[in-house]
Motif scaffolding. Structure first.
Motif, PDB file in Angstrom:
ATOM      1  N   VAL A 137      19.402  69.358  17.095  1.00  0.00           N
ATOM      2  CA  VAL A 137      19.015  70.627  17.712  1.00  0.00           C
ATOM      3  C   VAL A 137      18.367  70.366  19.070  1.00  0.00           C
ATOM      4  O   VAL A 137      17.409  69.583  19.168  1.00  0.00           O
ATOM      5  N   GLY A 138      18.902  71.032  20.105  1.00  0.00           N
ATOM      6  CA  GLY A 138      18.294  70.955  21.426  1.00  0.00           C
ATOM      7  C   GLY A 138      18.546  69.663  22.167  1.00  0.00           C
ATOM      8  O   GLY A 138      17.881  69.389  23.177  1.00  0.00           O
ATOM      9  N   PHE A 139      19.519  68.851  21.714  1.00  0.00           N
ATOM     10  CA  PHE A 139      19.828  67.610  22.406  1.00  0.00           C
ATOM     11  C   PHE A 139      20.617  67.931  23.680  1.00  0.00           C
ATOM     12  O   PHE A 139      21.596  68.672  23.645  1.00  0.00           O
ATOM     13  N   ASP A 140      20.206  67.325  24.796  1.00  0.00           N
ATOM     14  CA  ASP A 140      20.817  67.653  26.084  1.00  0.00           C
ATOM     15  C   ASP A 140      22.116  66.900  26.346  1.00  0.00           C
ATOM     16  O   ASP A 140      22.985  67.387  27.058  1.00  0.00           O
ATOM     17  N   THR A 141      22.222  65.687  25.816  1.00  0.00           N
ATOM     18  CA  THR A 141      23.394  64.871  26.110  1.00  0.00           C
ATOM     19  C   THR A 141      23.927  64.227  24.838  1.00  0.00           C
ATOM     20  O   THR A 141      23.222  64.079  23.845  1.00  0.00           O
ATOM     21  N   SER A 142      25.193  63.809  24.908  1.00  0.00           N
ATOM     22  CA  SER A 142      25.783  63.096  23.781  1.00  0.00           C
ATOM     23  C   SER A 142      25.107  61.747  23.580  1.00  0.00           C
ATOM     24  O   SER A 142      25.053  61.221  22.468  1.00  0.00           O
ATOM     25  N   GLU A 146      23.811  60.065  20.137  1.00  0.00           N
ATOM     26  CA  GLU A 146      24.213  58.726  19.716  1.00  0.00           C
ATOM     27  C   GLU A 146      22.998  57.866  19.388  1.00  0.00           C
ATOM     28  O   GLU A 146      23.010  57.095  18.426  1.00  0.00           O
ATOM     29  N   ASN A 147      21.935  58.003  20.183  1.00  0.00           N
ATOM     30  CA  ASN A 147      20.701  57.270  19.911  1.00  0.00           C
ATOM     31  C   ASN A 147      20.119  57.654  18.562  1.00  0.00           C
ATOM     32  O   ASN A 147      19.679  56.802  17.792  1.00  0.00           O
ATOM     33  N   ALA A 148      20.091  58.947  18.287  1.00  0.00           N
ATOM     34  CA  ALA A 148      19.510  59.430  17.031  1.00  0.00           C
ATOM     35  C   ALA A 148      20.340  58.970  15.829  1.00  0.00           C
ATOM     36  O   ALA A 148      19.798  58.556  14.804  1.00  0.00           O
ATOM     37  N   ILE A 149      21.673  59.052  15.953  1.00  0.00           N
ATOM     38  CA  ILE A 149      22.545  58.604  14.867  1.00  0.00           C
ATOM     39  C   ILE A 149      22.346  57.110  14.623  1.00  0.00           C
ATOM     40  O   ILE A 149      22.262  56.655  13.476  1.00  0.00           O
ATOM     41  N   TRP A 150      22.268  56.359  15.699  1.00  0.00           N
ATOM     42  CA  TRP A 150      22.058  54.911  15.607  1.00  0.00           C
ATOM     43  C   TRP A 150      20.760  54.605  14.862  1.00  0.00           C
ATOM     44  O   TRP A 150      20.718  53.761  13.976  1.00  0.00           O
ATOM     45  N   ALA A 151      19.686  55.313  15.220  1.00  0.00           N
ATOM     46  CA  ALA A 151      18.397  55.081  14.567  1.00  0.00           C
ATOM     47  C   ALA A 151      18.449  55.448  13.083  1.00  0.00           C
ATOM     48  O   ALA A 151      17.902  54.739  12.231  1.00  0.00           O
ATOM     49  N   LEU A 152      19.114  56.567  12.753  1.00  0.00           N
ATOM     50  CA  LEU A 152      19.234  56.967  11.353  1.00  0.00           C
ATOM     51  C   LEU A 152      20.028  55.934  10.553  1.00  0.00           C
ATOM     52  O   LEU A 152      19.678  55.610   9.413  1.00  0.00           O
ATOM     53  N   ASP A 153      21.084  55.430  11.149  1.00  0.00           N
ATOM     54  CA  ASP A 153      21.875  54.408  10.467  1.00  0.00           C
ATOM     55  C   ASP A 153      21.052  53.147  10.224  1.00  0.00           C
ATOM     56  O   ASP A 153      21.167  52.502   9.180  1.00  0.00           O
TER      57      ASP A 153
END
Length: 319
Positions: A137-142, A146-153
């Motif tokens: 929610v509210g992410f400005d760029t892809s 990608e950073n958030a997905i990477w951290a969750l993984d």
């Protein structure tokens, strides 16, 4: 980090109206969480009072108009708020200033209820992306996504390794030292069970919300202790994006391995997830104070978010 939630009561009627009219929208809860942040930012910037004045319908509308017309006027107020706090979908989702909202008020008041409803739905949907069980929610760029997905993984990877390490604790002196450093004489089985709760929770789904408030630039993230946990919401602030992430140098993408060091994206998210799924507290912050907590009060260390973060980071760093 815990954060006490505040709701601006002057917007409560419009907030409730949006929830009522869009109750079936799957993105509604995430959009309202973002709306909360943006209203807070408007308040901090001193823009909320003039926006409230702009949204005023006056008593005559409530007294002299039919229920249908009154409902349409509430739609007008919701759209005016949405343009300032959620962004105008006709302008690429750009947040409009109070002056810009005021300039378009006349045209907005001429729209039909059906047109206003459709516009409000578009406002709610923008800025929300879903990938599997994860909502952004509210992410400005892809790149941010990608950073958030990477951290969750990496969290899922870390928790899996932590659970294996705790199950084999008696076989390695180094692993025993790492555990004592962050949990002292604590119960390894109980800590392992808590990490299992985090793993199950993250697999079920989370909502990540970007809080770009400049006043929180040095904060990694936070959750609300009394907030909804289905799915849980994690708010990410300025320091998170500097803690280890993907970046660009010209056309080349650079990656900092988030498993190195402390206070990296993996650890930051795990810290917040422990608040939600283990109900940890923030008894102490920082490595030194957390080490002392483990030594002197292992029962508190076993319920301290930073101790979970630093232990997981230490286990991953030992790879």
């Amino acid at each position: 980090m815990w954060k006490k939630k505040t709701v601006n009561q002057r917007f409560s009627d419009t907030y409730a109206f949006i929830r009522q009219q869009l109750a079936s929208a799957p993105e509604l809860d995430a959009a309202l969480a973002l709306l909360d942040l943006r209203v807070e930012a408007l308040d901090d910037a001193g823009q909320m009072v003039p926006l409230l004045e702009l949204m005023s319908l006056g008593h005559r509308w409530e007294i002299t108009h039919s229920p249908v017309e009154t409902r349409r006027r509430h739609y007008v107020r919701a759209v005016l708020l949405g343009r300032a706090a959620l962004g105008d979908p006709d302008q690429g989702g750009r947040l409009l200033s109070v002056a810009e909202v005021k300039a378009g008020k006349g045209a907005t008041e001429k729209l039909t209820e059906q047109q206003l409803h459709a516009l409000l739905v578009r406002m709610v949907k923008q800025g929300i992306e879903t990938a599997g069980t994860r909502t952004f929610v509210g992410f400005d760029t892809s790149l941010e996504k990608e950073n958030a997905i990477w951290a969750l993984d990496r969290i899922a990877e870390a928790v899996t390794k932590v659970q294996w390490t705790l199950g084999m604790l008696t076989r390695s002196t180094d692993d025993q030292e790492r555990f004592r450093k962050w949990f002292g004489a604590g119960d390894a089985k109980a800590i392992r069970a808590n990490f299992a709760k985090i793993y199950s929770g993250i697999q079920a789904g989370v909502i990540l919300i970007k809080d770009d408030d400049a006043s929180k630039d040095k904060v990694f993230g936070y959750v609300y202790p009394d907030g909804p946990n289905d799915p849980p919401r994690i708010y990410l602030c300025g320091a998170f994006w500097r803690a280890g992430r993907l970046s660009w140098r010209g056309r080349s993408m650079l990656r900092k391995d988030g498993r190195d060091g402390h206070d990296n994206p993996l650890g930051v998210l795990l810290h917040e997830l422990s608040h939600i799924f283990v109900h940890t507290q923030d008894h102490r912050y920082g490595q030194g104070p957390c080490e002392k907590l483990a030594e002197r009060h292992p029962e508190l260390a076993g319920m301290n978010a930073d101790n979970y973060e630093y232990y997981a980071e230490a286990v991953m760093g030992a790879q």
